[in-house]
Design a protein around this motif. Sequence first.
Motif, PDB file in Angstrom:
ATOM      1  N   ALA A 230      14.515  -5.419 -13.150  1.00 15.45           N
ATOM      2  CA  ALA A 230      15.646  -5.036 -14.000  1.00 15.45           C
ATOM      3  C   ALA A 230      15.284  -5.139 -15.478  1.00 15.45           C
ATOM      4  O   ALA A 230      15.570  -4.239 -16.271  1.00 15.45           O
ATOM      5  CB  ALA A 230      16.858  -5.913 -13.688  1.00 15.45           C
ATOM      6  N   GLY A 231      14.627  -6.237 -15.868  1.00 14.77           N
ATOM      7  CA  GLY A 231      14.208  -6.379 -17.256  1.00 14.77           C
ATOM      8  C   GLY A 231      13.071  -5.450 -17.625  1.00 14.77           C
ATOM      9  O   GLY A 231      12.936  -5.033 -18.778  1.00 14.77           O
ATOM     10  N   THR A 232      12.254  -5.113 -16.637  1.00 18.65           N
ATOM     11  CA  THR A 232      11.155  -4.173 -16.874  1.00 18.65           C
ATOM     12  C   THR A 232      11.704  -2.815 -17.297  1.00 18.65           C
ATOM     13  O   THR A 232      11.124  -2.130 -18.147  1.00 18.65           O
ATOM     14  CB  THR A 232      10.300  -4.034 -15.607  1.00 18.65           C
ATOM     15  N   GLU A 233      12.835  -2.441 -16.720  1.00 17.00           N
ATOM     16  CA  GLU A 233      13.461  -1.176 -17.109  1.00 17.00           C
ATOM     17  C   GLU A 233      13.945  -1.220 -18.555  1.00 17.00           C
ATOM     18  O   GLU A 233      13.895  -0.199 -19.258  1.00 17.00           O
ATOM     19  CB  GLU A 233      14.615  -0.872 -16.159  1.00 17.00           C
ATOM     20  N   VAL A 234      14.396  -2.374 -19.021  1.00 21.92           N
ATOM     21  CA  VAL A 234      14.769  -2.511 -20.432  1.00 21.92           C
ATOM     22  C   VAL A 234      13.548  -2.265 -21.312  1.00 21.92           C
ATOM     23  O   VAL A 234      13.621  -1.545 -22.320  1.00 21.92           O
ATOM     24  CB  VAL A 234      15.358  -3.913 -20.694  1.00 21.92           C
ATOM     25  N   LEU A 235      12.409  -2.832 -20.930  1.00 14.54           N
ATOM     26  CA  LEU A 235      11.193  -2.659 -21.722  1.00 14.54           C
ATOM     27  C   LEU A 235      10.726  -1.202 -21.735  1.00 14.54           C
ATOM     28  O   LEU A 235      10.127  -0.753 -22.716  1.00 14.54           O
ATOM     29  CB  LEU A 235      10.081  -3.553 -21.168  1.00 14.54           C
TER      30      LEU A 235
ATOM     31  N   LEU B 196      12.019   0.382 -24.657  1.00 11.90           N
ATOM     32  CA  LEU B 196      11.663  -0.190 -25.951  1.00 11.90           C
ATOM     33  C   LEU B 196      10.195  -0.023 -26.317  1.00 11.90           C
ATOM     34  O   LEU B 196       9.853  -0.065 -27.505  1.00 11.90           O
ATOM     35  CB  LEU B 196      11.991  -1.693 -25.953  1.00 11.90           C
ATOM     36  N   CYS B 197       9.322   0.148 -25.327  1.00 11.41           N
ATOM     37  CA  CYS B 197       7.874   0.149 -25.563  1.00 11.41           C
ATOM     38  C   CYS B 197       7.300   1.555 -25.416  1.00 11.41           C
ATOM     39  O   CYS B 197       7.725   2.332 -24.559  1.00 11.41           O
ATOM     40  CB  CYS B 197       7.183  -0.807 -24.583  1.00 11.41           C
ATOM     41  N   ARG B 198       6.302   1.850 -26.231  1.00 10.84           N
ATOM     42  CA  ARG B 198       5.744   3.204 -26.264  1.00 10.84           C
ATOM     43  C   ARG B 198       4.544   3.386 -25.348  1.00 10.84           C
ATOM     44  O   ARG B 198       4.325   4.485 -24.829  1.00 10.84           O
ATOM     45  CB  ARG B 198       5.324   3.548 -27.696  1.00 10.84           C
ATOM     46  N   GLU B 199       3.737   2.338 -25.160  1.00  6.40           N
ATOM     47  CA  GLU B 199       2.464   2.510 -24.465  1.00  6.40           C
ATOM     48  C   GLU B 199       2.456   1.968 -23.048  1.00  6.40           C
ATOM     49  O   GLU B 199       2.163   2.702 -22.097  1.00  6.40           O
ATOM     50  CB  GLU B 199       1.344   1.849 -25.279  1.00  6.40           C
ATOM     51  N   SER B 200       2.752   0.678 -22.885  1.00  6.02           N
ATOM     52  CA  SER B 200       2.663   0.099 -21.544  1.00  6.02           C
ATOM     53  C   SER B 200       3.629  -1.060 -21.389  1.00  6.02           C
ATOM     54  O   SER B 200       3.982  -1.735 -22.361  1.00  6.02           O
ATOM     55  CB  SER B 200       1.236  -0.384 -21.247  1.00  6.02           C
ATOM     56  N   VAL B 201       4.057  -1.264 -20.154  1.00  8.68           N
ATOM     57  CA  VAL B 201       4.951  -2.353 -19.784  1.00  8.68           C
ATOM     58  C   VAL B 201       4.355  -3.047 -18.568  1.00  8.68           C
ATOM     59  O   VAL B 201       3.915  -2.395 -17.621  1.00  8.68           O
ATOM     60  CB  VAL B 201       6.362  -1.835 -19.458  1.00  8.68           C
ATOM     61  N   THR B 202       4.355  -4.379 -18.593  1.00  7.15           N
ATOM     62  CA  THR B 202       3.850  -5.177 -17.485  1.00  7.15           C
ATOM     63  C   THR B 202       4.941  -6.132 -17.034  1.00  7.15           C
ATOM     64  O   THR B 202       5.624  -6.743 -17.860  1.00  7.15           O
ATOM     65  CB  THR B 202       2.611  -5.987 -17.909  1.00  7.15           C
ATOM     66  N   GLY B 203       5.101  -6.239 -15.733  1.00  9.11           N
ATOM     67  CA  GLY B 203       5.988  -7.246 -15.161  1.00  9.11           C
ATOM     68  C   GLY B 203       5.160  -8.245 -14.387  1.00  9.11           C
ATOM     69  O   GLY B 203       4.197  -7.864 -13.714  1.00  9.11           O
ATOM     70  N   VAL B 204       5.505  -9.520 -14.477  1.00 15.04           N
ATOM     71  CA  VAL B 204       4.775 -10.545 -13.746  1.00 15.04           C
ATOM     72  C   VAL B 204       5.756 -11.406 -12.970  1.00 15.04           C
ATOM     73  O   VAL B 204       6.815 -11.772 -13.479  1.00 15.04           O
ATOM     74  CB  VAL B 204       3.903 -11.399 -14.707  1.00 15.04           C
TER      75      VAL B 204
ATOM     76  N   GLY C  92       6.597   5.798 -10.368  1.00 12.54           N
ATOM     77  CA  GLY C  92       5.264   5.956 -10.940  1.00 12.54           C
ATOM     78  C   GLY C  92       5.231   5.724 -12.426  1.00 12.54           C
ATOM     79  O   GLY C  92       6.223   5.830 -13.134  1.00 12.54           O
ATOM     80  N   ALA C  93       4.057   5.385 -12.914  1.00 11.84           N
ATOM     81  CA  ALA C  93       3.854   5.177 -14.342  1.00 11.84           C
ATOM     82  C   ALA C  93       3.809   6.505 -15.070  1.00 11.84           C
ATOM     83  O   ALA C  93       3.395   7.525 -14.538  1.00 11.84           O
ATOM     84  CB  ALA C  93       2.546   4.419 -14.582  1.00 11.84           C
TER      85      ALA C  93
ATOM     86  N   PRO D 276       7.087  11.094 -22.271  1.00 10.31           N
ATOM     87  CA  PRO D 276       6.954  10.293 -21.050  1.00 10.31           C
ATOM     88  C   PRO D 276       7.177   8.821 -21.342  1.00 10.31           C
ATOM     89  O   PRO D 276       6.922   8.333 -22.438  1.00 10.31           O
ATOM     90  CB  PRO D 276       5.511  10.557 -20.612  1.00 10.31           C
ATOM     91  N   SER D 277       7.671   8.108 -20.342  1.00  8.02           N
ATOM     92  CA  SER D 277       7.867   6.670 -20.487  1.00  8.02           C
ATOM     93  C   SER D 277       6.519   5.972 -20.431  1.00  8.02           C
ATOM     94  O   SER D 277       5.526   6.536 -19.984  1.00  8.02           O
ATOM     95  CB  SER D 277       8.786   6.164 -19.379  1.00  8.02           C
ATOM     96  N   PRO D 278       6.451   4.724 -20.876  1.00  3.53           N
ATOM     97  CA  PRO D 278       5.169   4.007 -20.870  1.00  3.53           C
ATOM     98  C   PRO D 278       4.690   3.736 -19.448  1.00  3.53           C
ATOM     99  O   PRO D 278       5.477   3.744 -18.493  1.00  3.53           O
ATOM    100  CB  PRO D 278       5.496   2.707 -21.598  1.00  3.53           C
ATOM    101  N   SER D 279       3.405   3.481 -19.311  1.00  4.01           N
ATOM    102  CA  SER D 279       2.864   3.089 -18.012  1.00  4.01           C
ATOM    103  C   SER D 279       3.443   1.733 -17.626  1.00  4.01           C
ATOM    104  O   SER D 279       3.756   0.908 -18.478  1.00  4.01           O
ATOM    105  CB  SER D 279       1.345   3.030 -18.063  1.00  4.01           C
ATOM    106  N   VAL D 280       3.598   1.513 -16.327  1.00  9.39           N
ATOM    107  CA  VAL D 280       4.183   0.275 -15.819  1.00  9.39           C
ATOM    108  C   VAL D 280       3.253  -0.323 -14.783  1.00  9.39           C
ATOM    109  O   VAL D 280       2.783   0.368 -13.875  1.00  9.39           O
ATOM    110  CB  VAL D 280       5.572   0.515 -15.191  1.00  9.39           C
ATOM    111  N   ALA D 281       2.986  -1.622 -14.912  1.00 11.36           N
ATOM    112  CA  ALA D 281       2.179  -2.353 -13.935  1.00 11.36           C
ATOM    113  C   ALA D 281       2.904  -3.640 -13.585  1.00 11.36           C
ATOM    114  O   ALA D 281       3.384  -4.346 -14.476  1.00 11.36           O
ATOM    115  CB  ALA D 281       0.797  -2.666 -14.495  1.00 11.36           C
ATOM    116  N   LEU D 282       3.017  -3.936 -12.295  1.00  6.45           N
ATOM    117  CA  LEU D 282       3.608  -5.179 -11.829  1.00  6.45           C
ATOM    118  C   LEU D 282       2.505  -6.050 -11.249  1.00  6.45           C
ATOM    119  O   LEU D 282       1.750  -5.608 -10.381  1.00  6.45           O
ATOM    120  CB  LEU D 282       4.699  -4.920 -10.790  1.00  6.45           C
TER     121      LEU D 282
END
Length: 261
Positions: A68-73, A76-84, A100-101, A111-117
């Motif tokens: 849920a918080g990753t979606e907020v990021l 807000l973020c242009r390049e990449s988002v990471t969830g841990v 998909g990222a 396009p939205s930033p890349s996402v990695a969990l």
Amino acid sequence: MFTPQGPTLRELTVQALSSIEHGYDLLAPKFDHTPFRTPDTILEAVGKALAPMGPFATGLDLCCGTGAGTEVLRELCRESVTGVDISTGMLTVGRSRLGGAGSPSPAGGDPSPSVALVRADARALPFGPVFDLVVSFGAFGHFLPRELPGLFSGVHDVLRPGGRFAFPVVAPPRPGSPWYWALLGFDTVMRVRNAVRRPTFVMYYRTFRLGDVERELARAGFRTELHALTEFGRRRDGSPRARMVVATRADRPDPTSPPAA
């Protein structure tokens, strides 16, 4: 609140008698249908408050759960988002929700930033100083007060100089109110459970106190500001019902510096 799609009482009991990791693995498929998920109103308020502080290039969602918080990021973020998160089950649900990222943003346009969990312990983050923004929602009850110095130092280490660590805090209930007794009762039950059963399941609602948090953030090398989340109004004494803590990484940690007013 709980919904018909949420866990049964038996499932919640099994979760509470498990470790934190295994308990959330069990709860993951139904987690988004429980009151444990951070409400959208809080997520949206934090996103709105953080937007003028950007733009941010890279973001980390600490203890991301199902994302849920990753979606907020992502907004807000242009390049990449990471969830841990430490729970494989929660990350699996998060990956299915987030897709998909680099997909088109919900509002269209770039396009939205890349996402990695990433599966990892929040107390031992496997990253260098690569993030501009770290957020966390509803996770701090899983850490004992003695763990906060190490947790905050770890966040400091993964932020670039000037990077921000942001999270919401809700004002404690008035002593003697129904919510006061409900949270006191919950914490008492969990303390008894952890005294008689192993592995422990750390989940307390009354241990994350704002004054202690500000002090430990300062010791970890942060400059801290408090921002009222005006959407939630004020209490009778005029104080906000909810705030956003924004801790900015200073160039040099100063263990003796007091927290910002």
